[in-house]
Design an enzyme around this catalytic site. Structure first.
Site, PDB file in Angstrom:
ATOM      1  N   TYR A 143       0.818  -1.213   0.000  1.00 21.49           N
ATOM      2  CA  TYR A 143       0.000   0.000   0.000  1.00 21.49           C
ATOM      3  C   TYR A 143       0.856   1.269   0.000  1.00 21.49           C
ATOM      4  O   TYR A 143       0.406   2.318  -0.435  1.00 21.49           O
ATOM      5  CB  TYR A 143      -0.913   0.027   1.229  1.00 21.49           C
ATOM      6  N   LYS A 193       3.286 -15.334   2.053  1.00 19.43           N
ATOM      7  CA  LYS A 193       3.469 -16.027   0.773  1.00 19.43           C
ATOM      8  C   LYS A 193       4.972 -16.298   0.645  1.00 19.43           C
ATOM      9  O   LYS A 193       5.627 -15.924  -0.337  1.00 19.43           O
ATOM     10  CB  LYS A 193       2.920 -15.148  -0.370  1.00 19.43           C
ATOM     11  N   ASP A 225      -2.897 -18.125   0.051  1.00 21.10           N
ATOM     12  CA  ASP A 225      -3.920 -18.788  -0.780  1.00 21.10           C
ATOM     13  C   ASP A 225      -4.615 -19.888   0.022  1.00 21.10           C
ATOM     14  O   ASP A 225      -5.841 -20.020   0.002  1.00 21.10           O
ATOM     15  CB  ASP A 225      -3.314 -19.325  -2.093  1.00 21.10           C
ATOM     16  N   ASP A 249      -6.341  -7.009   4.025  1.00 26.86           N
ATOM     17  CA  ASP A 249      -7.472  -6.340   3.379  1.00 26.86           C
ATOM     18  C   ASP A 249      -8.398  -7.386   2.766  1.00 26.86           C
ATOM     19  O   ASP A 249      -9.615  -7.362   2.961  1.00 26.86           O
ATOM     20  CB  ASP A 249      -6.947  -5.388   2.290  1.00 26.86           C
ATOM     21  N   ASP A 253     -12.263  -9.150   4.432  1.00 28.58           N
ATOM     22  CA  ASP A 253     -13.566  -9.114   3.756  1.00 28.58           C
ATOM     23  C   ASP A 253     -14.177 -10.506   3.706  1.00 28.58           C
ATOM     24  O   ASP A 253     -15.380 -10.689   3.913  1.00 28.58           O
ATOM     25  CB  ASP A 253     -13.439  -8.572   2.319  1.00 28.58           C
TER      26      ASP A 253
HETATM   27  C1  IPM Z   1     -10.338  -1.206   4.055  1.00 24.93           C
HETATM   28  C2  IPM Z   1     -10.636  -0.556   2.736  1.00 24.93           C
HETATM   29  C3  IPM Z   1      -9.489   0.398   2.418  1.00 24.93           C
HETATM   30  C4  IPM Z   1      -8.214  -0.421   2.318  1.00 24.93           C
HETATM   31  C5  IPM Z   1      -9.676   1.266   1.161  1.00 24.93           C
HETATM   32  C6  IPM Z   1     -10.957   2.057   1.232  1.00 24.93           C
HETATM   33  C7  IPM Z   1      -8.504   2.171   0.947  1.00 24.93           C
HETATM   34  O1  IPM Z   1     -10.815  -1.519   1.754  1.00 24.93           O
HETATM   35  O2  IPM Z   1     -10.202  -0.482   5.058  1.00 24.93           O
HETATM   36  O3  IPM Z   1     -10.290  -2.428   4.100  1.00 24.93           O
HETATM   37  O4  IPM Z   1      -7.934  -1.014   1.276  1.00 24.93           O
HETATM   38  O5  IPM Z   1      -7.488  -0.480   3.311  1.00 24.93           O
HETATM   39 MG    MG Z   2     -10.881  -3.519   2.484  1.00 23.56          MG
END
Ligand code: IPM
Ligand code: MG
Length: 366
Positions: A143, A193, A225, A249, A253
């Site tokens: 990032y 990884k 993975d 990240d 999710d």
């Molecule tokens: C998160 C979001 C952010 C990230 C974006 C909005 C920059 O997806 O906080 O997970 O990738 O960190």
């Molecule tokens: Mg995110």
């Protein structure tokens, strides 16, 4: 009472302002009820700030955040900013804030409320009782790595980013991970990884070294993975996972969906002194913004995390968590967590916030 502690509130974009309004109601109520002495200040941030001031992170907002004890963020971004200059996109504002405040430790708990098991995309028995914590490194890795960009090479455009971690960055997040594991089930899985990436090879080496000081914690390693597969195959095998910025990240999710909805998951981003920014892990959901149907529970649970991790008010934090559990037991559901069961009461964003407030108030009299 001690001097007022300052909370900066950043509503942001999309559903941000709607869910933050409910989080604020809850914060205000516990502030009064528990005599916490908190003062709040709302600042402009993200796309909203870009529209008004030409930058997603205005100096005044950054300064207010620097002086704050804690920050509560809604969400940022939206398709209308896709064409904004790259450095001025809402996401860059968020990354800038994380970096400026050195919020390197991102805690993303995935906890399943038993009544929401059927909202999960996985079978009931796979997720019942799920309680895992993903610790994502937040101020390094791909990032932030340099060089980065899009440039012309050999007659065509090339895009590039750099995944880079220093020993000290890895050590810092690893120490935090072992500390968190100690307070939970004492099992830590480091995700990397290392079979392909040198940066992961170093990550693994340092994590193993830090483990020498935490022999009471059981350490395992998993390739990312495989970790993604295991999260949807047998998620209950995990207690704490620690991983890099981009892997965290993605995995967080996936972990969120196990709990029924990404609309349920709070997060904390902490510096080394415990100052933090708190936000739901979901985004600004432009597709449902303005409809009043976004689930505010991730934001409300972020308020609870703020009280627990930065403000040292565990009782107030627990009262919010209990109130959220109680509205779920009572059947209140925003559309994202509705399963169509007959006992459910489908509610709007505001009604969900009010249900939590009512549960907190009735908790006071019991
Ligand atoms: C998160 C979001 C952010 C990230 C974006 C909005 C920059 O997806 O906080 O997970 O990738 O960190
Ligand atoms: Mg995110």
């Amino acid at each position: 009472m001690s001097e007022a502690r300052k909370i900066v509130i950043l509503p942001g974009d999309g559903i941000g302002p709607e869910i933050i309004a409910e989080g604020e109601k809850v914060l205000q109520l516990v502030n009064d009820k528990h005599n916490l002495g908190l003062s709040t200040q709302t600042c402009i941030f993200g796309g909203a700030a870009y529209d008004e001031h030409g930058t997603p992170l205005p100096e005044s907002t950054l300064n207010a955040c620097r002086e704050a004890d804690a920050i509560l963020l809604g969400a940022i971004g939206g398709p209308k900013y896709d064409t904004a200059p790259r450095d001025l996109r809402p996401e860059r504002g968020l990354l800038g804030l994380r970096a400026e405040l050195k919020l390197f430790a991102n805690l993303r708990p995935a906890l399943l409320y038993p009544e929401l098991a059927d909202a999960s995309s996985l079978k009931h028995e796979l997720v019942a009782g799920l309680d895992l914590m993903i610790l994502r490194e937040l101020t390094g890795g791909i990032y932030f790595g340099q060089p980065r960009g899009i440039e012309e090479r050999g007659g065509e455009r090339v895009g590039f980013n750099t995944m880079v971690y220093s020993e000290s960055e890895i050590r810092q997040i690893a120490v935090r991970a072992f500390e968190i594991a100690r307070q939970r089930g004492s099992r830590l899985c480091s995700v990397d990884k290392a079979n392909v990436l040198e940066v992961s090879e170093l990550w693994r080496e340092i994590v193993i070294d830090v483990h020498k000081d935490y022999q009471d914690v059981e350490l395992s390693h998993m390739y990312v993975d495989n970790a993604a597969m295991q999260l949807v195959r047998a998620p209950k095998q995990f207690d704490v996972m620690v991983t890099s910025n981009i892997f965290g990240d993605i995995l967080s999710d996936a972990a969120a969906m196990l709990t029924g909805s990404i609309g349920m998951l709070p997060s904390a981003s902490l510096d080394d002194a415990g100052k933090g920014m708190y936000e739901p892990i979901h985004g600004s959901a432009p597709d449902i913004a303005g409809q009043g149907i976004a689930n505010p529970l991730a934001t409300i649970l972020s308020v609870a995390m703020m009280l627990r991790y930065t403000l040292n008010e565990p009782e107030a934090a627990s009262s919010i968590e209990d109130a959220v559990a109680s509205v779920i037991t009572q059947g209140y559901r925003c559309p994202d967590i509705a399963t169509g069961d007959s006992g459910e009461k489908q509610v709007t964003t505001v009604q969900m916030g009010e249900a939590v407030v009512a549960a907190l108030q009735s908790g006071a009299s019991s």
